[in-house]
Design a protein around this motif. Structure first.
Motif, PDB file in Angstrom:
ATOM      1  N   ASN A 217       0.914  -1.263   0.022  1.00  0.00           N
ATOM      2  CA  ASN A 217       0.153  -0.033   0.043  1.00  0.00           C
ATOM      3  C   ASN A 217       0.762   1.234   0.028  1.00  0.00           C
ATOM      4  O   ASN A 217       0.187   2.403   0.212  1.00  0.00           O
ATOM      5  N   ASP A 218       2.220   1.140  -0.021  1.00  0.00           N
ATOM      6  CA  ASP A 218       3.123   2.356  -0.122  1.00  0.00           C
ATOM      7  C   ASP A 218       3.145   2.811  -1.492  1.00  0.00           C
ATOM      8  O   ASP A 218       2.903   2.053  -2.680  1.00  0.00           O
ATOM      9  N   GLN A 219       2.878   4.049  -1.546  1.00  0.00           N
ATOM     10  CA  GLN A 219       2.734   4.941  -2.668  1.00  0.00           C
ATOM     11  C   GLN A 219       4.052   4.684  -3.505  1.00  0.00           C
ATOM     12  O   GLN A 219       3.788   4.642  -4.894  1.00  0.00           O
ATOM     13  N   LEU A 220       5.077   4.108  -3.170  1.00  0.00           N
ATOM     14  CA  LEU A 220       6.350   3.975  -4.224  1.00  0.00           C
ATOM     15  C   LEU A 220       6.356   2.491  -4.578  1.00  0.00           C
ATOM     16  O   LEU A 220       7.190   2.080  -5.555  1.00  0.00           O
ATOM     17  N   PHE A 221       5.539   1.633  -3.996  1.00  0.00           N
ATOM     18  CA  PHE A 221       5.536   0.368  -4.318  1.00  0.00           C
ATOM     19  C   PHE A 221       5.437   0.203  -5.940  1.00  0.00           C
ATOM     20  O   PHE A 221       4.434   0.745  -6.573  1.00  0.00           O
ATOM     21  N   GLU A 222       6.188  -0.711  -6.429  1.00  0.00           N
ATOM     22  CA  GLU A 222       5.984  -1.112  -7.780  1.00  0.00           C
ATOM     23  C   GLU A 222       6.313  -2.413  -7.819  1.00  0.00           C
ATOM     24  O   GLU A 222       7.046  -3.102  -7.343  1.00  0.00           O
ATOM     25  N   LEU A 223       5.692  -2.974  -9.175  1.00  0.00           N
ATOM     26  CA  LEU A 223       6.063  -4.366  -9.410  1.00  0.00           C
ATOM     27  C   LEU A 223       7.373  -4.729  -9.784  1.00  0.00           C
ATOM     28  O   LEU A 223       7.972  -3.956 -10.345  1.00  0.00           O
ATOM     29  N   PRO A 224       7.908  -5.811  -9.674  1.00  0.00           N
ATOM     30  CA  PRO A 224       9.277  -6.112  -9.805  1.00  0.00           C
ATOM     31  C   PRO A 224       9.470  -6.197 -11.358  1.00  0.00           C
ATOM     32  O   PRO A 224       8.556  -6.520 -12.149  1.00  0.00           O
ATOM     33  N   GLY A 225      10.963  -6.018 -11.671  1.00  0.00           N
ATOM     34  CA  GLY A 225      11.066  -6.076 -13.125  1.00  0.00           C
ATOM     35  C   GLY A 225      11.520  -7.521 -13.163  1.00  0.00           C
ATOM     36  O   GLY A 225      11.316  -8.549 -12.488  1.00  0.00           O
ATOM     37  N   LYS A 226      11.689  -7.971 -14.599  1.00  0.00           N
ATOM     38  CA  LYS A 226      11.634  -9.523 -14.894  1.00  0.00           C
ATOM     39  C   LYS A 226      13.087 -10.102 -14.162  1.00  0.00           C
ATOM     40  O   LYS A 226      12.888 -11.275 -13.722  1.00  0.00           O
ATOM     41  N   ASP A 227      14.092  -9.252 -14.272  1.00  0.00           N
ATOM     42  CA  ASP A 227      15.001  -9.710 -13.492  1.00  0.00           C
ATOM     43  C   ASP A 227      15.165 -10.004 -11.950  1.00  0.00           C
ATOM     44  O   ASP A 227      15.802 -11.045 -11.545  1.00  0.00           O
ATOM     45  N   THR A 228      14.346  -9.311 -11.398  1.00  0.00           N
ATOM     46  CA  THR A 228      13.889  -9.366 -10.034  1.00  0.00           C
ATOM     47  C   THR A 228      13.287 -10.868  -9.766  1.00  0.00           C
ATOM     48  O   THR A 228      13.586 -11.493  -8.750  1.00  0.00           O
TER      49      THR A 228
END
Lengths: 133, 165
Positions: free
Chosen positions: A57-68
């Motif tokens: 729920n953090d505003q800065l959260f984003e989905l991981p890149g494929k490498d991660t």
């Protein structure tokens, strides 16, 4: 329903006390192991400071890149857990399991892991620990 | 400072390179998270929770006895969170689903719809409600080694305490 707790008198019952103690110790052991692993280990180079490891729920959260995603899956397979087991633990039906996981890791695929699957995957890898809010 | 001796699977390297401040703040973070986890675990075990601790829907999906939650069980967990002052939009946000109108959540809660809550979302809901927690996944060998180690350490500690008495 609100948060209420059993009466302390419940602990006078030896059977309850035993199961309560065993269960709590087991939970605390897994939590301690998880937290130690999460905070002390180097996770094969995965940077836990990335936004994908923030609270969902953090505003800065984003989905991981494929490498991660790839590195996270590798962390689990290096521990002897197969890709099929990984997808089974996330709750993906068997017929879709490996192809789907591969798509999440494949740079050429448009398919991205969704948020809840990512959180469960990263939790199983010992990189985050979602808890009571 | 001596190297941290740990199982190889944990991939822990030495902490020699860390400054005392880094070690202290790391230890503080571990203590804080440990306290949170204990609180969470206490809720799971000692709380008058809407779902009994031994209910099959709290098991991991890999357990053959796992049964997905019913809409009634799902509703009871949502009610518990709402009793803590959270709105459905907050819950949706914490599940990583679109909070607008809480459409997905309402859909999962509707017994007339045939789209149940996905397993990953269910686990996340259990985690944020404090009813269960998902933790690091280890294979059985490693888990057994750790369990043996913990039992051994507990035994040593209790024998040492007896010695003091």
């Amino acid at each position: 329903m609100t948060d209420t707790f059993k009466s302390i008198a419940a602990l006078d019952d030896p059977a309850f006390l035993k199961s309560f103690t065993e269960e709590r110790e087991a939970l605390n052991d897994s939590a301690r192991l998880h937290i130690s692993n999460m905070l002390i280990c180097d996770h094969d180079g995965i940077d836990r400071g990335l936004n994908c490891f923030r609270a969902i729920n953090d505003q800065l959260f984003e989905l991981p890149g494929k490498d991660t995603v790839k590195l996270t899956v590798k962390l689990l397979t290096d521990r002897g857990i197969s890709k099929s087991e990984i997808t089974r633990c996330i709750g993906i039906p068997e017929r879709r399991s490996n192809p789907l996981l591969n798509k999440w890791m494949n740079e050429d695929s448009d398919s991205k892991i969704n948020k809840s699957n990512w959180i469960v995957l990263a939790t199983m890898a010992g990189l985050i620990l979602p808890m009571k809010i | 400072m001596s190297n941290l001796k740990v199982d190889k699977f944990l991939q822990i390297k030495t902490i020699d390179s860390l400054s005392q401040d880094e070690i202290d703040s790391g230890m503080t973070e571990i203590a804080i998270r440990d306290a949170f986890a204990r609180n969470h675990n206490f809720q799971s075990v000692f709380g008058e929770n809407p779902i009994e601790q031994n209910d099959p829907c709290l098991l991991l999906i890999t357990d053959e006895n796992y049964i997905p939650p019913t809409t009634v069980q799902l509703q009871s967990v949502v009610d518990l969170l709402m009793s803590r002052g959270l709105k459905k939009t907050h819950i949706s946000k914490n599940l990583g689903i679109n909070p607008d109108g809480s459409r997905s959540l309402n859909y999962w809660l509707n017994p007339d719809k045939d789209r149940p809550i996905p397993y990953a979302s269910w686990r996340l809901l259990l985690a944020i409600s404090g009813l269960s927690a998902t933790t690091i996944l280890l294979n059985e060998d490693v888990k057994q080694r750790i369990t043996d180690k913990v039992i051994r350490e507990r035994k040593n500690k209790s024998e040492a305490l007896k010695g003091v008495k």
